[in-house]
Design an enzyme around this catalytic site. Structure first.
Site, PDB file in Angstrom:
ATOM      1  N   SER A 137       0.896  -1.424  -0.384  1.00  0.00           N
ATOM      2  CA  SER A 137      -0.395   0.273   0.183  1.00  0.00           C
ATOM      3  C   SER A 137       0.792   1.038  -0.392  1.00  0.00           C
ATOM      4  O   SER A 137       2.208   0.599  -0.057  1.00  0.00           O
ATOM      5  CB  SER A 137      -0.481   0.249   1.389  1.00  0.00           C
ATOM      6  OG  SER A 137      -1.705   1.495   1.554  1.00  0.00           O
ATOM      7  N   TYR A 150      -1.881  -0.670  10.310  1.00  0.00           N
ATOM      8  CA  TYR A 150      -1.681  -0.727   9.111  1.00  0.00           C
ATOM      9  C   TYR A 150      -0.362  -0.537   8.098  1.00  0.00           C
ATOM     10  O   TYR A 150       0.044  -1.435   7.240  1.00  0.00           O
ATOM     11  CB  TYR A 150      -2.497  -0.298   8.305  1.00  0.00           C
ATOM     12  CG  TYR A 150      -3.538  -0.505   6.962  1.00  0.00           C
ATOM     13  CD1 TYR A 150      -4.431  -1.460   6.736  1.00  0.00           C
ATOM     14  CD2 TYR A 150      -2.711   0.212   5.791  1.00  0.00           C
ATOM     15  CE1 TYR A 150      -4.061  -2.648   5.954  1.00  0.00           C
ATOM     16  CE2 TYR A 150      -3.898  -0.035   4.620  1.00  0.00           C
ATOM     17  CZ  TYR A 150      -3.570  -0.848   4.381  1.00  0.00           C
ATOM     18  OH  TYR A 150      -3.965  -1.176   2.967  1.00  0.00           O
TER      19      TYR A 150
END
Length: 266
Positions: A137, A150
């Site tokens: 990501s 995350y």
């Protein structure tokens, strides 16, 4: 390495979102695809695709990975592309993030990728060819506030991918890592955590994005074929990445402002 008719490809997290978009576009190119996910049976969207086989694979389970390797050996006698795509979402302030949530996201988003690489690297090294594509990501490259778990696992996937880039180059094996920003997906359905405001903010950015999983998949596959290592799929990701590299004081200032704005909304 071109993705062509007959290319042998395994994709994890293939039942929805980016995984499904990758499978659809790979199948459209004539590739042979082993689509995997945690579902016992192939979802309708996958079952309807020509050239696509389905196998249940929980990326946290070593026995599932061994079964996937055995399937690939028996059916294809090798593998050209491994897409470690399966992932889940989580976010929130550190004091609201419990340790079982950390363990959950580490097991899937990081160790799931590590298991996939560990399972298939011996095969790819023996072949002297192949391409590993890990989904990370933009959060693996730039680290906004209230996303500690995350950010951490996605950054680890970037680090793992770079390590393997160097480690496997002498064996003719390529490695790429996909780093998108927000795009329309069902990732929020998997989101966990007690910080409701952080989750609401993430959902708003995902739902409000003009990009689709298909858009991200198209860019990613084009860059995979070019042999790009860090694949930045959109303008926002490129701005954040290069600002951090070359304009770090400005980058830090923007992150500090974001933290203040988020704090005022709580």
């Amino acid at each position: 390495m071109k993705i062509s008719s007959g290319s042998r490809v395994l994709v994890t997290g293939a039942a929805s979102g980016l995984g499904l978009a990758l499978v659809e576009q790979l199948a459209g190119r004539g590739a042979r695809v082993l689509a995997t996910d945690v579902h016992a049976d192939a979802p309708t969207d996958l079952a309807a695709l020509a050239g696509v086989a389905y196998l249940t694979l929980d990326v946290t389970d070593d026995t599932h990975w061994a079964r996937a390797r055995d399937w690939v050996v028996e059916e294809w006698d090798g593998l050209d592309f491994l897409f470690n795509n399966a992932g889940v979402a989580a976010g929130g302030r550190i004091e609201l993030t419990e340790m079982d949530q950390w363990q959950w996201i580490v097991d899937i988003n990081l160790l799931g990728v590590a298991r996939g690489c560990r399972t298939f690297v011996p095969m790819l090294k023996e072949q002297g060819t192949g391409h590993i594509v890990n989904t990370s990501s933009a959060a693996g490259l730039v680290h906004p506030p209230r996303m500690s778990e995350y950010n951490a696992v996605k950054a680890a996937v970037v680090a793992l991918s770079e390590t393997l880039l160097h480690e496997l180059k002498p064996f003719g094996v390529q490695v790429s890592v996909i780093c998108p920003t927000f795009f329309k997906t069902n990732l929020t359905a998997s989101m966990r955590g007690k910080d409701e405001s952080a989750q609401a903010s993430a959902a708003k950015m995902i739902d409000g994005s003009s990009r689709t999983a298909g858009d991200i998949a198209a860019v990613a596959l084009a860059q995979v074929e070019k042999g790009t290592h860090i694949i930045l799929t959109d303008r926002e990701g490129r701005i954040g990445y290069f600002a951090k590299r070359f304009l770090r004081p400005v980058y830090y200032g923007q992150m500090a402002k974001a933290a203040v704005r988020m704090g005022r909304k709580d």
